[in-house]
Write an enzyme that holds these catalytic residues in place. Sequence first.
Site, PDB file in Angstrom:
ATOM      1  N   ILE A 155       0.870  -1.180   0.000  1.00 36.96           N
ATOM      2  CA  ILE A 155       0.000   0.000   0.000  1.00 36.96           C
ATOM      3  C   ILE A 155       0.905   1.227   0.000  1.00 36.96           C
ATOM      4  O   ILE A 155       1.823   1.329   0.819  1.00 36.96           O
ATOM      5  CB  ILE A 155      -0.863   0.049   1.294  1.00 36.96           C
ATOM      6  CG1 ILE A 155      -1.593  -1.271   1.541  1.00 36.96           C
ATOM      7  CG2 ILE A 155      -1.813   1.238   1.259  1.00 36.96           C
ATOM      8  CD1 ILE A 155      -2.668  -1.590   0.587  1.00 36.96           C
ATOM      9  N   ASP A 186      -7.410   0.793  -2.619  1.00 32.87           N
ATOM     10  CA  ASP A 186      -8.255   0.405  -3.757  1.00 32.87           C
ATOM     11  C   ASP A 186      -9.531   1.256  -3.840  1.00 32.87           C
ATOM     12  O   ASP A 186     -10.592   0.744  -4.217  1.00 32.87           O
ATOM     13  CB  ASP A 186      -8.598  -1.097  -3.687  1.00 32.87           C
ATOM     14  CG  ASP A 186      -7.341  -1.964  -3.717  1.00 32.87           C
ATOM     15  OD1 ASP A 186      -6.399  -1.620  -4.443  1.00 32.87           O
ATOM     16  OD2 ASP A 186      -7.310  -2.994  -3.014  1.00 32.87           O
ATOM     17  N   LYS A 219      -6.815 -13.262 -14.459  1.00 28.65           N
ATOM     18  CA  LYS A 219      -5.575 -12.719 -15.051  1.00 28.65           C
ATOM     19  C   LYS A 219      -5.674 -12.660 -16.576  1.00 28.65           C
ATOM     20  O   LYS A 219      -5.193 -11.711 -17.197  1.00 28.65           O
ATOM     21  CB  LYS A 219      -4.369 -13.569 -14.650  1.00 28.65           C
ATOM     22  CG  LYS A 219      -3.819 -13.230 -13.273  1.00 28.65           C
ATOM     23  CD  LYS A 219      -2.475 -13.917 -13.064  1.00 28.65           C
ATOM     24  CE  LYS A 219      -1.963 -13.708 -11.652  1.00 28.65           C
ATOM     25  NZ  LYS A 219      -0.622 -14.268 -11.456  1.00 28.65           N
ATOM     26  N   HIS A 232      -6.770  -4.217 -10.084  1.00 27.16           N
ATOM     27  CA  HIS A 232      -7.150  -4.988  -8.895  1.00 27.16           C
ATOM     28  C   HIS A 232      -8.076  -6.126  -9.336  1.00 27.16           C
ATOM     29  O   HIS A 232      -8.977  -5.913 -10.148  1.00 27.16           O
ATOM     30  CB  HIS A 232      -7.857  -4.065  -7.890  1.00 27.16           C
ATOM     31  CG  HIS A 232      -8.246  -4.794  -6.654  1.00 27.16           C
ATOM     32  ND1 HIS A 232      -7.342  -5.079  -5.648  1.00 27.16           N
ATOM     33  CD2 HIS A 232      -9.432  -5.356  -6.276  1.00 27.16           C
ATOM     34  CE1 HIS A 232      -7.953  -5.756  -4.703  1.00 27.16           C
ATOM     35  NE2 HIS A 232      -9.221  -5.937  -5.057  1.00 27.16           N
TER      36      HIS A 232
HETATM   37  C1  GAR Z   1      -2.973  -9.685 -10.588  1.00 25.94           C
HETATM   38  O1  GAR Z   1      -4.122 -10.493 -10.626  1.00 25.94           O
HETATM   39  C2  GAR Z   1      -3.319  -8.332 -10.012  1.00 25.94           C
HETATM   40  O2  GAR Z   1      -4.608  -7.911 -10.308  1.00 25.94           O
HETATM   41  C3  GAR Z   1      -3.194  -8.610  -8.535  1.00 25.94           C
HETATM   42  O3  GAR Z   1      -2.066  -9.413  -8.415  1.00 25.94           O
HETATM   43  C4  GAR Z   1      -1.952 -10.220  -9.586  1.00 25.94           C
HETATM   44  C5  GAR Z   1      -0.523 -10.098 -10.089  1.00 25.94           C
HETATM   45  O4  GAR Z   1      -0.215 -11.108 -10.967  1.00 25.94           O
HETATM   46  N1  GAR Z   1      -3.049  -7.392  -7.811  1.00 25.94           N
HETATM   47  C6  GAR Z   1      -3.480  -7.242  -6.572  1.00 25.94           C
HETATM   48  O5  GAR Z   1      -4.031  -8.118  -5.932  1.00 25.94           O
HETATM   49  C7  GAR Z   1      -3.225  -5.861  -5.986  1.00 25.94           C
HETATM   50  N2  GAR Z   1      -3.936  -5.699  -4.769  1.00 25.94           N
HETATM   51  P1  GAR Z   1       1.161 -11.072 -11.794  1.00 25.94           P
HETATM   52  O6  GAR Z   1       2.281 -10.808 -10.807  1.00 25.94           O
HETATM   53  O7  GAR Z   1       1.239 -12.443 -12.409  1.00 25.94           O
HETATM   54  O8  GAR Z   1       1.029  -9.968 -12.827  1.00 25.94           O
END
Ligand code: GAR
Length: 209
Positions: free
Chosen positions: A111, A164, A190, A128
């Site tokens: 954060i 957020d 994702k 997010h």
């Molecule tokens: C993603 O799904 C993103 O939205 C989430 O972490 C993942 C990262 O994946 N972000 C959060 O939860 C932020 N609070 P990655 O490292 O494979 O891109």
Amino acid sequence: MSEPYIPPRRGSVNEPIRIAVLISGSGSGLSALLNHQQSKPCVHITKLIISDNKDARGLHYGEDFKIPSLTIPLPESVDRNKQRIMHENLIDNALLDSEIELVVLSGYMRILTSNFVSKWKGRIINIHPSLLPKYPGAHAHRDALADGAKITGCTVHLVDEGVDTGQIIAQEEVAILEGDTIEKLQDRVKKVEHRLYPKVLDIFCSQGI
Ligand code: GAR
């Protein structure tokens, strides 16, 4: 009183917006963004990758794409607030050194303090993995499943002083299926994120919100 959002200038293919991507983990979103930027003339370009975690698997994309990559871990300090400010000052200096115009959070799991946000407000964007304001925080998929939700998704938003809570730019839904686990749901969300975030950045960097 909270600061207004001040967006970056309008980018163009000839003068793309200089982006820093901040990650903490596997970096699949970073990879999708870099592939997008390389696939066509683009109004944004990644000039710096920063991880707070030296073991972040996503750091190798910097080498693959020949983009400067830094690990900036939390510095030692007994005072947690001081530690956060010191950490963000190191990040801020790295951003200024690379003449960064937009900070793209892509799986960055810290954060940001209002001290940092106030310097960059309107020029920090996040993705997010939920339909905000539902399920903010670090466990969006766990919380959606525990809630018995049938629909979740992802949200691209500007970062403000809250967790957020910043202005929403785009959202896309993902259905929660019978038998979903956190991992299965995360994978499906994702896939959507990897399409949505680059597309939103194209628009944000050329036209603003
Ligand atoms: C993603 O799904 C993103 O939205 C989430 O972490 C993942 C990262 O994946 N972000 C959060 O939860 C932020 N609070 P990655 O490292 O494979 O891109």
